[in-house]
Design an enzyme around this catalytic site. Sequence first.
Site, mmCIF file in Angstrom:
data_model
loop_
_atom_site.group_PDB
_atom_site.id
_atom_site.type_symbol
_atom_site.label_atom_id
_atom_site.label_comp_id
_atom_site.label_asym_id
_atom_site.label_seq_id
_atom_site.Cartn_x
_atom_site.Cartn_y
_atom_site.Cartn_z
ATOM 1 N N ASP A 64 2.116 -55.553 -2.732
ATOM 2 C CA ASP A 64 1.990 -54.582 -3.817
ATOM 3 C C ASP A 64 1.033 -53.445 -3.511
ATOM 4 O O ASP A 64 1.274 -52.302 -3.907
ATOM 5 C CB ASP A 64 1.560 -55.299 -5.105
ATOM 6 C CG ASP A 64 2.677 -56.151 -5.685
ATOM 7 O OD1 ASP A 64 3.848 -55.770 -5.520
ATOM 8 O OD2 ASP A 64 2.378 -57.190 -6.298
ATOM 9 N N TYR B 147 4.790 -57.883 -13.110
ATOM 10 C CA TYR B 147 3.469 -58.511 -13.129
ATOM 11 C C TYR B 147 2.368 -57.504 -13.435
ATOM 12 O O TYR B 147 2.406 -56.363 -12.979
ATOM 13 C CB TYR B 147 3.160 -59.175 -11.783
ATOM 14 C CG TYR B 147 3.402 -60.662 -11.787
ATOM 15 C CD1 TYR B 147 2.503 -61.531 -12.396
ATOM 16 C CD2 TYR B 147 4.542 -61.206 -11.214
ATOM 17 C CE1 TYR B 147 2.723 -62.897 -12.414
ATOM 18 C CE2 TYR B 147 4.775 -62.572 -11.222
ATOM 19 C CZ TYR B 147 3.863 -63.413 -11.825
ATOM 20 O OH TYR B 147 4.082 -64.770 -11.846
#
EC number: 1.4.3.21
Length: 712
Positions: A354, A442
């Site tokens: 990420d 998320y």
Amino acid sequence: MAEPSFARLFLLFFSFLLIFATYSWVFGPDSGFLFGTRVRKTLGSNRQVHVDHSLEKPHHPLDPLTVREINRVRTILSNHDPGFGSGSATIHSMALDEPEKSRVVQWKKGNKLLSRRAAVVAYWGGQTHEITVDLDSGRVVSDVINRTSGYPILTLNDVFAASQVPLKSLEFNRSIEARGVKFSDLACITPFAGWFGSEEEGRRVIRVQCFTLQGTTNYFMRPLEGLYVTVDLDKLEVIKIIDKGPIPIPKASGTEYRFGVQNKPVHMDRINPISMEQPDGPSFRVEDGHLVKWANWVFHVKADQRAGMIISQATVRDSETGEPRSVMYKGFPSELFVPYMDPEEGWYYKGYMDAGELGLGPTAMPLVPLNDCPRNSYYIDGVFASPDGKPIVQPNMICLFERYAGDISWRHSEILFANADIRESRPKVTLVARMATSVGNYDYIFDWEFQTDGLIRVTVAASGMLMVKGTPYDNVDDLGDREDDAGPLISENVIGVVHDHFITFHLDMDIDGPMNNSLVKVHLEKQRVPTGKSPRKSYLKVKKYIAKTEKDAQIKLSLYDPYEFHIVNPNRKSRVGNPAGYRIVPGGNAASLLDHDDPPQIRGAFTNNQIWVTPYNRSEQYAGGVLIYQSQGDDTLQVWSDRDRSIENKDIVLWYTLGFHHVPCQEDYPVMPTVAASFELKPANFFESNPILGSAPFFEKDLPVCRPFASS
């Protein structure tokens, strides 16, 4: 078939909606904005002043680039290469090119500010350029093509453009119609590509996965399973479509998460609002926008496009002399690795990086006062560069606040002596620097928490929603022996796919200075007591080992082979002769169980150990490498550490990976409770005694009068 023009308009609108939700784009003085930046409104603090970013100047060598500097870099780049003026060159990252560490350490407030440079990663003509811009001279001092595997961090323009490409395909549009989904309800996202061999080498590719928004905002719970699209990012064209046929779309009922539209009965008593009051105001202060001073701590904090938030030059005051002593030069999350455990088509490539693939800064939404951060918080904006080099602002990206949750930092009552009435207690008040980022489904919350006893606690909390998989089954009894290997059934037609989270931190520890630090491995070894010498049969003995080279510091944690790990300065001794140090205290943790030759693990090789120590090298910042998108694992922490360089009595960097396995359950649906993992950096013979003795207790007379009782 009719041309789905409405769908395209909807996706275009949806993309712009996401852009506006993520970035604070601004267009004129009437809106309170100037030069593409925002004048921050005061939130949650009576003492915080408005900030006009267009007027900001750097005050510290590590201050991030200002709006003026970003605009200047853009002008310099346009003069350097016509690609920047025409739009054919895209800026994927722009940040301060930090000065040499030795110069920053020697710099003192009041000295002339060190030279300012910008580090730019740009992409055009199929090549990645790493460019250094000297802001003082107004020229490009280096422009180097990076020829390692991988591509630069994605821009949100990349993501949004790719999400619209499938609509150009007649085959894709027919697949959507076959599933009975309206184009007006279609929401497509872009799981990253990973790296799985030669088919995808030589071009930037991305996957596209689609969902339906019909009946809910929580589209992550309604995947169009079985339909997978691969897109060429540079040409913006479909490479491949895989359609396994319609799989039942999970229901929308019960998935909505917005508070204002909940219609289910709530079977719990209401909790009254809670607030920590500070009648004298917060105890910390922020100087020049980034320098934080609280209790016995001073540190620099800033927003960062890739890492989200960086803590630098953390110093703590000596409890005996008042001397400021260095603890850590720089700390930040270097990479997040999230591999999913489904080898099937459409899922096998899901192994996200990420920080290096999208960045934790651009996806950091404004923090919500009173819910993300308590009253009396101080907010800091992030200032970044857009793909065309214009400055943008992430408002209220970081908050600072004091935390008191009724915890005790130390106490003792004396009962052994007659006529003794000794009851001593100290409240545990800490300072927290927080940021939160929303990377797809998320959300990650990062806390750096400072205590008056010299401890630093780093916590990462995961929240948001699961990435789920559609299935034909709506009850475990229907599965029989066909239980899905990917994960458990958590709702009708919904599989919660098993996955891991690993967050690797770069911790440049400088215990009493940048040089002369070492890693000491403190081993707890079981010893047998000789027969007849004592009623005891065994005990633990401490043995210390100094790590000489990097391979000595490649550490896998084990409950049954326990160690403590100290970073010490052998040249700074306590009055009884112990070297000053800090130790890393792991919390609950998990290790990657993937094979080392599995492509996701090759790229995520920095999770092969939980602890690493390397010699300081300013080019070794990111555990997965500088260019991580579609990288092949040739520039990772594992590669650097295998060089086995000397780390004894040197300027060293500690790397720590915290992680957890996630086997979803029904309580993770339709939203997940926040789950946290942490580690601590704790003084070990750093102070002559416990600094907590200097902290004061609370007294009723110092606090506001509140209603102290609950109903019986």
